[in-house]
Scaffold this motif. Structure first.
Motif, PDB file in Angstrom:
ATOM      1  N   VAL A   1       3.367  -2.710  -1.545  1.00 61.56           N
ATOM      2  CA  VAL A   1       2.431  -1.658  -1.928  1.00 61.56           C
ATOM      3  C   VAL A   1       1.468  -1.412  -0.777  1.00 61.56           C
ATOM      4  N   GLU A   2       1.528  -0.204  -0.220  1.00 56.85           N
ATOM      5  CA  GLU A   2       0.631   0.180   0.871  1.00 56.85           C
ATOM      6  C   GLU A   2      -0.637   0.827   0.329  1.00 56.85           C
ATOM      7  N   SER A   3      -1.687   0.711   1.107  1.00 58.00           N
ATOM      8  CA  SER A   3      -2.943   1.393   0.784  1.00 58.00           C
ATOM      9  C   SER A   3      -3.742   1.575   2.069  1.00 58.00           C
ATOM     10  N   GLY A   4      -4.771   2.429   1.991  1.00 50.22           N
ATOM     11  CA  GLY A   4      -5.689   2.599   3.103  1.00 50.22           C
ATOM     12  C   GLY A   4      -5.589   3.903   3.848  1.00 50.22           C
ATOM     13  N   GLY A   5      -4.568   4.679   3.582  1.00 48.00           N
ATOM     14  CA  GLY A   5      -4.430   5.943   4.285  1.00 48.00           C
ATOM     15  C   GLY A   5      -5.432   6.978   3.789  1.00 48.00           C
ATOM     16  N   ARG A   6      -5.889   7.816   4.688  1.00 49.58           N
ATOM     17  CA  ARG A   6      -6.815   8.898   4.341  1.00 49.58           C
ATOM     18  C   ARG A   6      -6.948   9.843   5.518  1.00 49.58           C
ATOM     19  N   LEU A   7      -7.802  10.845   5.363  1.00 46.29           N
ATOM     20  CA  LEU A   7      -8.120  11.783   6.430  1.00 46.29           C
ATOM     21  C   LEU A   7      -9.192  11.174   7.334  1.00 46.29           C
TER      22      LEU A   7
ATOM     23  N   ARG B   1      -7.693   1.021   8.629  1.00 49.10           N
ATOM     24  CA  ARG B   1      -6.908  -0.189   8.417  1.00 49.10           C
ATOM     25  C   ARG B   1      -6.016   0.006   7.192  1.00 49.10           C
ATOM     26  N   LEU B   2      -4.717  -0.084   7.420  1.00 50.43           N
ATOM     27  CA  LEU B   2      -3.759  -0.010   6.333  1.00 50.43           C
ATOM     28  C   LEU B   2      -3.425  -1.419   5.852  1.00 50.43           C
ATOM     29  N   SER B   3      -3.146  -1.514   4.562  1.00 49.12           N
ATOM     30  CA  SER B   3      -2.762  -2.796   3.965  1.00 49.12           C
ATOM     31  C   SER B   3      -1.414  -2.659   3.285  1.00 49.12           C
ATOM     32  N   CYS B   4      -0.661  -3.746   3.306  1.00 47.46           N
ATOM     33  CA  CYS B   4       0.613  -3.815   2.594  1.00 47.46           C
ATOM     34  C   CYS B   4       0.634  -5.118   1.814  1.00 47.46           C
ATOM     35  N   ALA B   5       0.490  -5.022   0.512  1.00 49.73           N
ATOM     36  CA  ALA B   5       0.534  -6.197  -0.353  1.00 49.73           C
ATOM     37  C   ALA B   5       1.984  -6.468  -0.730  1.00 49.73           C
ATOM     38  N   ALA B   6       2.441  -7.687  -0.470  1.00 53.43           N
ATOM     39  CA  ALA B   6       3.841  -8.054  -0.683  1.00 53.43           C
ATOM     40  C   ALA B   6       3.977  -9.103  -1.776  1.00 53.43           C
ATOM     41  N   SER B   7       5.053  -9.022  -2.512  1.00 51.91           N
ATOM     42  CA  SER B   7       5.316 -10.012  -3.561  1.00 51.91           C
ATOM     43  C   SER B   7       6.811 -10.083  -3.818  1.00 51.91           C
TER      44      SER B   7
ATOM     45  N   PHE C   1      -3.163  -0.032  18.204  1.00 54.76           N
ATOM     46  CA  PHE C   1      -2.877  -0.571  16.872  1.00 54.76           C
ATOM     47  C   PHE C   1      -2.673  -2.079  16.973  1.00 54.76           C
ATOM     48  N   THR C   2      -3.062  -2.773  15.908  1.00 54.52           N
ATOM     49  CA  THR C   2      -2.855  -4.224  15.826  1.00 54.52           C
ATOM     50  C   THR C   2      -2.332  -4.576  14.448  1.00 54.52           C
ATOM     51  N   ILE C   3      -1.236  -5.323  14.410  1.00 54.54           N
ATOM     52  CA  ILE C   3      -0.674  -5.778  13.147  1.00 54.54           C
ATOM     53  C   ILE C   3      -1.064  -7.245  12.944  1.00 54.54           C
ATOM     54  N   SER C   4      -1.354  -7.585  11.704  1.00 53.70           N
ATOM     55  CA  SER C   4      -1.725  -8.961  11.380  1.00 53.70           C
ATOM     56  C   SER C   4      -1.290  -9.279   9.962  1.00 53.70           C
ATOM     57  N   ARG C   5      -1.343 -10.577   9.607  1.00 57.81           N
ATOM     58  CA  ARG C   5      -0.983 -10.945   8.231  1.00 57.81           C
ATOM     59  C   ARG C   5      -1.932 -12.016   7.714  1.00 57.81           C
ATOM     60  N   ASP C   6      -2.084 -12.023   6.403  1.00 54.49           N
ATOM     61  CA  ASP C   6      -2.944 -12.988   5.730  1.00 54.49           C
ATOM     62  C   ASP C   6      -2.100 -13.719   4.696  1.00 54.49           C
ATOM     63  N   PHE C   7      -1.852 -15.009   4.944  1.00 55.14           N
ATOM     64  CA  PHE C   7      -1.022 -15.797   4.037  1.00 55.14           C
ATOM     65  C   PHE C   7      -1.646 -15.903   2.654  1.00 55.14           C
TER      66      PHE C   7
ATOM     67  N   VAL D   1       0.014  -7.736   4.784  1.00 53.25           N
ATOM     68  CA  VAL D   1       0.107  -7.364   6.192  1.00 53.25           C
ATOM     69  C   VAL D   1      -0.812  -6.175   6.431  1.00 53.25           C
ATOM     70  N   TYR D   2      -1.495  -6.211   7.560  1.00 53.16           N
ATOM     71  CA  TYR D   2      -2.444  -5.151   7.882  1.00 53.16           C
ATOM     72  C   TYR D   2      -2.023  -4.419   9.155  1.00 53.16           C
ATOM     73  N   LEU D   3      -2.431  -3.166   9.232  1.00 56.08           N
ATOM     74  CA  LEU D   3      -2.260  -2.408  10.461  1.00 56.08           C
ATOM     75  C   LEU D   3      -3.614  -1.795  10.806  1.00 56.08           C
ATOM     76  N   GLN D   4      -4.268  -2.363  11.793  1.00 58.32           N
ATOM     77  CA  GLN D   4      -5.535  -1.828  12.272  1.00 58.32           C
ATOM     78  C   GLN D   4      -5.237  -0.746  13.298  1.00 58.32           C
TER      79      GLN D   4
END
Length: 124
Positions: A5-11, A19-25, A68-74, A79-82
């Protein structure tokens, strides 16, 4: 079942940041790659950035290197995209993806599971 599930996009204005987020499960992601792709109207979906979940090593498209910088939070399996210094040509729907094979690739065919996408619009 893997769920992204992605979130964070806007104008945002050119030069701005998001910063975009991707929640994974749905599985253990430790040996897999996670990637961000984007698709602009009338264009193919293209690789933006990817990260090896376990090692933390990353790959970037030339067009976004240094911005851009990609990172992850265990702890929250996210996963984030700054995205900094945004340009109008960064306007696209951004998708998060992961595959069924170990490791990280830049090719779209490697990825099996996709999120629904989040719209990023950069105004000039």
């Amino acid at each position: 079942q893997v769920h992204l599930v992605e979130s964070g996009g806007r104008l945002v204005q050119a030069g701005g940041s998001l910063r975009l987020s991707c929640a994974a499960s749905g599985r253990d992601f430790i040996n897999y790659g996670m990637a961000w792709f984007r698709q602009a109207p009338g264009k193919d979906r293209e690789f933006v950035a990817g990260i090896d979940w376990g090692r933390g090593s990353a790959l970037y498209a030339d067009s976004v290197k240094g911005r851009f910088t990609i990172s992850r939070d265990f702890s929250v399996t996210t996963v984030y995209l700054q995205m900094n210094s945004l340009k109008p040509e960064d306007t696209a729907v951004y998708y998060c993806a992961t595959g069924t094979g170990y490791g990280l690739r830049t090719t779209r065919a490697w990825y099996t599971y996709w999120g629904q996408g989040t719209q990023v619009t950069v105004s000039s």
